[in-house]
Scaffold this motif. Structure first.
Motif, PDB file in Angstrom:
ATOM      1  N   ARG A  61       0.812  -1.223   0.000  1.00  0.00           N
ATOM      2  CA  ARG A  61       0.000   0.000   0.000  1.00  0.00           C
ATOM      3  C   ARG A  61       0.849   1.278   0.000  1.00  0.00           C
ATOM      4  NH1 ARG A  61      -2.644   1.140   4.290  1.00  0.00           N
ATOM      5  NH2 ARG A  61      -1.501  -0.195   5.746  1.00  0.00           N
ATOM      6  N   SER A  80      -5.757   4.046   2.865  1.00  0.00           N
ATOM      7  CA  SER A  80      -5.370   4.328   4.253  1.00  0.00           C
ATOM      8  C   SER A  80      -6.228   3.515   5.215  1.00  0.00           C
ATOM      9  CB  SER A  80      -5.534   5.818   4.548  1.00  0.00           C
ATOM     10  OG  SER A  80      -4.756   6.588   3.668  1.00  0.00           O
ATOM     11  N   GLN A  81      -5.604   3.087   6.293  1.00  0.00           N
ATOM     12  CA  GLN A  81      -6.294   2.299   7.312  1.00  0.00           C
ATOM     13  C   GLN A  81      -6.097   2.963   8.679  1.00  0.00           C
ATOM     14  OE1 GLN A  81      -4.481  -1.563   7.012  1.00  0.00           O
ATOM     15  NE2 GLN A  81      -5.388  -2.012   5.010  1.00  0.00           N
TER      16      GLN A  81
END
Lengths: 114, 112
Positions: A61, A80-81
Motif C-alpha cells: 500500500r 489508508s487504514q
C-alpha cells in the motif's frame, strides 16, 4: 539549518482514501531516502526507502516518489487504514563514508478516521 | 526478542547528576548510533560507532560520552545533567553501509 523538512505537521484522512505525506530537502549530497513510522512510546520503524537513481518505489500500500530536480519526495498510502495513524518521519542519507548519518524531518502526524 | 533494546525506558533525575543509558542490539550490525529527539520533535544524530570506533560525533556537549565495549553495545553517559538535556534518546543500529537501520524504543530523560 534544517536540511529535511516536512512542512505539514499533521494530516487527517478518511479510511480507504489516499494519504499523501510530503518531504523537501536541501542537501544535494543526499542519495538515499527513507520513511519511518512511529507510534507513541516506541522507536521509529522503517517503512520504505528509495535510492536517488529511482523515482518511484512501491511496497504494497506504500509508494514513495522522488523528484530530484525539485528535491522533493512524497509517501502515498493507498488505501489508508486506521492502523496507519502514527507520526511519519522522512529521512535522508548522504553517499560517501557517512552512510549511517540519517537526517530527519520533524514528522507529520497522520490520523486515519474510520 | 527485541532487536535493539534500551534501558531504562524512563529516567527522572535531578540537575547535576550523572546518569547512563544502555543499549544493546542482537541484529549482528556493526554500527550503532545515538539520536536525540528534542521538544520540537526533531530527531538528531549525536554519535555513531562502527566496530567500537567513533565515526560520527556531532556538535554535542562533552558532558555526553558514548562508550562501546563491543559492537553489540553502545552506552551513553551524561555528566552534570542540565534541564536542557530533557529529551527522548534513541539508540539505533545498522550495517556499515547504513542498511537495516533499526531503532530502539527510546529513553525518556527528564531532568528536574
Amino acid at each position: 539549518d534544517q536540511q529535511v523538512k516536512q512542512n505539514s505537521p499533521s494530516l487527517s484522512v478518511q479510511e480507504g482514501r489516499i494519504s499523501i505525506l510530503n518531504c523537501d530537502y536541501t542537501n544535494s549530497m543526499f542519495d538515499y531516502f527513507l520513511w519511518y513510522k512511529k507510534y507513541p512510546a516506541e522507536g521509529p520503524t522503517f517503512l520504505i526507502s528509495i535510492s536517488s537513481i529511482k523515482d518511484k518505489n512501491e511496497d504494497g500500500r506504500f509508494t514513495v516518489f522522488l523528484n530530484k530536480s525539485a528535491k522533493h519526495l512524497s509517501l502515498h498510502i493507498v488505501p489508508s487504514q486506521p492502523g496507519d495513524s502514527a507520526v511519519y518521519f522522512c529521512a535522508a542519507r548522504p553517499g560517501g563514508t557517512s552512510y549511517g548519518k540519517l537526517t530527519f524531518g520533524q514528522g507529520t502526524i497522520l490520523t486515519v478516521h474510520p | 526478542d527485541t532487536a535493539v533494546s534500551q534501558t531504562p525506558k524512563y529516567l527522572v533525575t535531578q540537575m547535576g547528576n550523572d546518569k547512563s543509558i544502555k543499549c544493546e542490539q542482537n541484529l549482528g550490525h556493526d554500527t550503532m548510533y545515538w539520536y536525540k529527539q528534542d521538544s520540537k520533535k526533531f530527531l538528531k544524530i549525536m554519535f555513531s560507532y562502527n566496530n567500537k570506533e567513533l565515526i560520527i560525533n556531532e556538535t554535542v556537549p562533552n558532558r555526553f560520552s558514548p562508550k562501546s565495549p563491543d559492537k553489540a553495545h553502545l552506552n551513553l553517559h551524561i555528566n552534570s545533567l542540565e534541564l536542557g538535556d530533557s529529551a527522548v534518546y534513541f539508540c539505533a543500529s545498522s550495517s556499515r553501509r547504513g542498511y537495516g537501520y533499526t531503532f530502539g524504543s527510546g529513553t525518556r530523560l527528564t531532568v528536574v
